[in-house]
Write an enzyme that holds these catalytic residues in place. Structure first.
Site, PDB file in Angstrom:
ATOM      1  N   HIS A  17       0.845  -1.193   0.000  1.00  0.00           N
ATOM      2  CA  HIS A  17       0.000   0.000   0.000  1.00  0.00           C
ATOM      3  C   HIS A  17       0.886   1.251   0.000  1.00  0.00           C
ATOM      4  O   HIS A  17       2.097   1.189   0.112  1.00  0.00           O
ATOM      5  CB  HIS A  17      -0.967   0.011   1.198  1.00  0.00           C
ATOM      6  CG  HIS A  17      -0.418   0.572   2.478  1.00  0.00           C
ATOM      7  ND1 HIS A  17      -1.171   1.353   3.326  1.00  0.00           N
ATOM      8  CD2 HIS A  17       0.805   0.452   3.046  1.00  0.00           C
ATOM      9  CE1 HIS A  17      -0.428   1.680   4.374  1.00  0.00           C
ATOM     10  NE2 HIS A  17       0.764   1.171   4.245  1.00  0.00           N
ATOM     11  N   CYS A  36       5.557   6.783   4.424  1.00  0.00           N
ATOM     12  CA  CYS A  36       4.407   5.937   4.098  1.00  0.00           C
ATOM     13  C   CYS A  36       3.763   6.339   2.776  1.00  0.00           C
ATOM     14  O   CYS A  36       2.886   5.638   2.277  1.00  0.00           O
ATOM     15  CB  CYS A  36       3.362   6.001   5.213  1.00  0.00           C
ATOM     16  SG  CYS A  36       3.994   5.389   6.779  1.00  0.00           S
ATOM     17  N   HIS A  42       5.084   0.334  -0.257  1.00  0.00           N
ATOM     18  CA  HIS A  42       5.737  -0.520   0.727  1.00  0.00           C
ATOM     19  C   HIS A  42       4.661  -1.513   1.163  1.00  0.00           C
ATOM     20  O   HIS A  42       3.598  -1.565   0.546  1.00  0.00           O
ATOM     21  CB  HIS A  42       6.311   0.293   1.898  1.00  0.00           C
ATOM     22  CG  HIS A  42       5.288   0.974   2.726  1.00  0.00           C
ATOM     23  ND1 HIS A  42       4.642   2.123   2.320  1.00  0.00           N
ATOM     24  CD2 HIS A  42       4.747   0.654   3.924  1.00  0.00           C
ATOM     25  CE1 HIS A  42       3.771   2.492   3.245  1.00  0.00           C
ATOM     26  NE2 HIS A  42       3.802   1.612   4.219  1.00  0.00           N
ATOM     27  N   HIS A  44       3.004  -4.558   4.321  1.00  0.00           N
ATOM     28  CA  HIS A  44       2.916  -5.055   5.697  1.00  0.00           C
ATOM     29  C   HIS A  44       2.355  -6.479   5.721  1.00  0.00           C
ATOM     30  O   HIS A  44       1.677  -6.914   4.790  1.00  0.00           O
ATOM     31  CB  HIS A  44       1.986  -4.166   6.538  1.00  0.00           C
ATOM     32  CG  HIS A  44       2.463  -2.761   6.698  1.00  0.00           C
ATOM     33  ND1 HIS A  44       3.566  -2.434   7.438  1.00  0.00           N
ATOM     34  CD2 HIS A  44       1.985  -1.584   6.216  1.00  0.00           C
ATOM     35  CE1 HIS A  44       3.748  -1.125   7.402  1.00  0.00           C
ATOM     36  NE2 HIS A  44       2.810  -0.589   6.661  1.00  0.00           N
ATOM     37  N   ASP A  82      -5.041 -10.421   0.252  1.00  0.00           N
ATOM     38  CA  ASP A  82      -3.760 -11.098   0.483  1.00  0.00           C
ATOM     39  C   ASP A  82      -2.905 -11.106  -0.785  1.00  0.00           C
ATOM     40  O   ASP A  82      -3.369 -11.520  -1.856  1.00  0.00           O
ATOM     41  CB  ASP A  82      -3.991 -12.531   0.948  1.00  0.00           C
ATOM     42  CG  ASP A  82      -2.697 -13.184   1.383  1.00  0.00           C
ATOM     43  OD1 ASP A  82      -1.843 -12.476   1.968  1.00  0.00           O
ATOM     44  OD2 ASP A  82      -2.531 -14.386   1.141  1.00  0.00           O
ATOM     45  N   HIS A  83      -1.674 -10.673  -0.630  1.00  0.00           N
ATOM     46  CA  HIS A  83      -0.738 -10.552  -1.756  1.00  0.00           C
ATOM     47  C   HIS A  83      -1.289  -9.630  -2.843  1.00  0.00           C
ATOM     48  O   HIS A  83      -1.101  -9.854  -4.039  1.00  0.00           O
ATOM     49  CB  HIS A  83      -0.367 -11.936  -2.320  1.00  0.00           C
ATOM     50  CG  HIS A  83       0.595 -12.656  -1.417  1.00  0.00           C
ATOM     51  ND1 HIS A  83       0.214 -13.228  -0.236  1.00  0.00           N
ATOM     52  CD2 HIS A  83       1.935 -12.871  -1.502  1.00  0.00           C
ATOM     53  CE1 HIS A  83       1.265 -13.776   0.345  1.00  0.00           C
ATOM     54  NE2 HIS A  83       2.312 -13.576  -0.381  1.00  0.00           N
TER      55      HIS A  83
END
Lengths: 143, 143, 143, 143, 143, 143
Positions: A17, A36, A42, A44, A82-83
């Site tokens: 994100h 950010c 980047h 998480h 996810d991913h």
């Protein structure tokens, strides 16, 4: 009153994100969101906790079958985030800044009806962005 | 022989990446790397453990000042990878597939000399990509 | 009603303390506080969780900038307690027994105004003294 | 060769300490050890991992009874350091700077014979001072 | 020599077991294994870490595809032990006391060949029975 | 109103259980509870969190002595469930399906009076069956 119990299911997802407001200049975004807002993204390993509230069944000793809860969360949320890139690829985040706060509210909105149909009430959506930063949302009700 | 001690410093960083081999077709990449090859990126909260080995100083009771170790890791690694895209923005990952294995070797190569100059020997670079997947590299020596 | 969200920031600090009531004899203190009243001190790696509540900004998707929250906690609390003796060196613990309960209330009192000035409302101060013992304080409001 | 297994027992203790070299001036200590040299002490929840190596017994399926291992560690170490001041109150740390490195070596020396008498071989003493800083000692042998 | 890397995959399973030697009387079992010999069983959430060692592929940046490693562990081990009784239902534990030591050796024996066929070398089987008690096995080689 | 504080004590126990409704056929139990209904049992390392609420004592800085809280939980609960079979051996689970939900309510009922006698009010019983599945019970009050 019956016996209300709270069940929490933990699921994890890994996503990219960035945080930025499209109407702002790059300088403004950098000032407010710092690193950010990196345009190259980047990511998480987000940890999602979904808490539901319901009555204890005297017959089964369950509130809701934890596998049902897991499947709803995976189908409605995990499979979509996810991913993935939260800014570009997630339908329920379209047009929003990809903050953890917005994500918590959006996940609440995705889950609320499906959980009601499954016989229990969504109580809390909690997201750990990192082990230091956590957001909780309890819907529009008073908490 | 003196008393060898092993010190480990943990640092965390959040980064975006994707796994793919540029010479391959999208189909090949998808087949080998699955959702990890998503062209829109995904990301992780990587946990990096750097272990050094050294002699115990009788005077200070230290092997290396942990703050020195921390500063070297932050300057050489964390500042370059945190809130970054491992494929696009990290000089020491250029031309490599952004796997955790390649990352561990590259971080070893970045740190080895700097730690030797600081008076101790790099022993292990360990990276947790997620709490389920970990990679360790001990250099070219036998382990 | 707007959408209230809860943000929690985790910070850690390492401090020495002892538990004792100065008006009591050593025997009384030992009886009530056991080894925790050791006059030569002991210590902990305390984990502090500060939760604030606020409205979601439609523009930024934030409640409060997490960096602002972090800086307030570090300036008002962490800088004063980390690597300190809670009984001897912390101004806001003066005259109090250095229990985790008193510490939670004192940290609340230190943070409440500063967070209000920053645009959000302090909701909870939680301290883990060890992974087995935790204290939470929600202010004087009903919870 | 028989089947060597490695057993690790985790124990925790909470202690106060400071780092300083008595022969140095306050300025030197502050320069090298920073806030860790605070004369009023600070403290940690140390996590101790003791690893022993031994042969698998075909009869019991054990290397050493984990309760025996636990009792040896508690009697020799935990009872002497828990809720204590490592600089002032621990006999086996007398005359040493209370660094985690020195502590690891001293704990090794306290445990080595007792474990040999119990039929197994001490392999590693690991101490986490905080979740970011860890020290390991494997004795004078090559590792 | 090439660049050896170590990959570790974590998997969890929940199982019932008891510790006892069938040739012994109940009194002997109780004396040696204590409450762990309860004839009505007890259980754990075991955490299994499987570490493999292999060469880094210059083409893919992988040692072994983590998904392949995961699938081998799940097929050979997790599917046979998860939500099972280790004493009664696990073929590769037949005739052995259900200690974590025996379990580690047995899991090694189940995995060794399959991993070799997949192109890498089993290096370590580690099992956490609880967060305080861990067993590691490195095969018959020197470590 | 006085200052209410919330204290949480964590205790762990390892137990065997199975989930099933005796009035149902094996097929029904298998359909609803899946592998959790395995007649040969399985088990978990349960983590129990007991939260009490009480007034801060101005004299001691305590709500309740954490050691008193620990002893009540150990005597009333842990000694009865640790290394036990929840279905067969725990008096306060007799006649109930051994779900985590039923366990949370039963533990509440065991603790409520004893804690009142000790001068504080039971506020929450939380049980982690695994790190992914958690149940909370707050009694019959509104929460």
């Amino acid at each position: 009153m019956g016996q209300k119990l709270y069940l929490t299911r933990r699921e994890k997802f890994s996503a990219a994100h960035r945080m930025y407001v499209p109407e702002w200049t790059d300088e403004q975004n950098l000032e407010v969101f710092g690193k950010c807002s990196n345009p190259n993204w980047h990511g998480h390993d987000y940890v999602l906790y979904v808490t539901v509230r319901g009555d204890l069944s005297g017959e089964t000793g369950l509130v809701i079958n934890m596998n049902v809860l897991k499947e709803i969360i995976r189908e409605k949320i995990i499979d979509k985030v996810d991913h993935r890139n939260l800014n570009l690829e997630v339908d329920f985040m379209k047009g929003m800044n990809a903050t953890t706060e917005n994500l918590a509210v959006a996940i609440w909105n995705e889950l609320e009806e499906a959980l009601k149909s499954a016989g229990c009430e969504l109580y809390c959506v909690k997201i750990e962005e990192t082990e230091n930063n956590t957001v909780e949302y309890y819907g529009k009700k008073d908490h």
